[in-house]
Enzyme design. Sequence first.
Site, short mmCIF file in Angstrom:
data_model
loop_
_atom_site.label_atom_id
_atom_site.label_comp_id
_atom_site.label_asym_id
_atom_site.label_seq_id
_atom_site.Cartn_x
_atom_site.Cartn_y
_atom_site.Cartn_z
N GLY A 28 0.79 -1.22 0.00
CA GLY A 28 0.00 0.00 0.00
C GLY A 28 0.82 1.27 0.00
N LYS A 45 -8.52 -2.95 -3.27
CA LYS A 45 -9.20 -3.95 -2.45
C LYS A 45 -8.85 -5.37 -2.88
CE LYS A 45 -13.83 -5.51 -1.10
NZ LYS A 45 -15.28 -5.36 -1.39
N ASP A 147 7.49 -10.47 8.52
CA ASP A 147 8.25 -9.56 7.65
C ASP A 147 9.03 -8.53 8.47
OD1 ASP A 147 9.18 -8.72 5.18
OD2 ASP A 147 7.49 -7.37 4.80
#
Length: 300
Positions: A28, A45, A147
């Site tokens: 994002g 989305k 991550d």
Amino acid sequence: MNFQGLVLTDNCKNQWVVGPLIGKGGFGSIYTTNDNNYVVKIEPKANGSLFTEQAFYTRVLKPSVIEEWKKSHNIKHVGLITCKAFGLYKSINVEYRFLVINRLGVDLDAVIRANNNRLPKRSVMLIGIEILNTIQFMHEQGYSHGDIKASNIVLDQIDKNKLYLVDYGLVSKFMSNGEHVPFIRNPNKMDNGTLEFTPIDSHKGYVVSRRGDLETLGYCMIRWLGGILPWTKISETKNCALVSATKQKYVNNTATLLMTSLQYAPRELLQYITMVNSLTYFEEPNYDEFRHILMQGVYY
């Protein structure tokens, strides 16, 4: 798409005016908002990772739960942010999901680069302890981060001694109703995460469990000390199989890994990584023992 200037309406019918773009990653784009305490994170989305984040925020990252955990564990800070609001925005052709989250300062990656790609051992050990505390909370809720890396560790805007582990697009639920997920490969999950720091289990397609996050933190601490991992250059070629095989080669050769990466073997990292490598997939780590190991590097 550039969202600057748009007005987004969240799930509580509050409106947010989108400001300039300040960050962009695999999960994002991040923009400022009309409230300086918050940013908005937006992605299509259809991508799905922001929905994973939204679910993690709403199910796990409740301020009351975090505060209670801190008290019960006698830990002053857990570096996880909360979600103020979320919603959907539809453009002409694409529907987007957005989250409104706490605004933080610079990331650890920028700090390390500003310090000639190397931090003092004391700083690395203190950061390691902060991240260990944070992932312990996550693990005790049944989730792994998946991550951990310097660009996902961000300093508080005001108190630079407070760190936050962000970006929850790869969180995995490894415990459900007290039962650990089985040790079964999923070919669609192979090599998830940032290749240089991906744990061996993830390379093979297993859900990241507690030991995977601890393994990744070990790789990160080597890098923060200024080391170059034996697979760092290979990672840049995106040769996942060779990166995985190279990591596997050093599982039982921690001293060699450290000497190859750093040209010396810090006692604390030798102990830490050796202990991580002894964990089974299902095992709950002794977080206090890991903290004790890293704390030795703070004072000696």
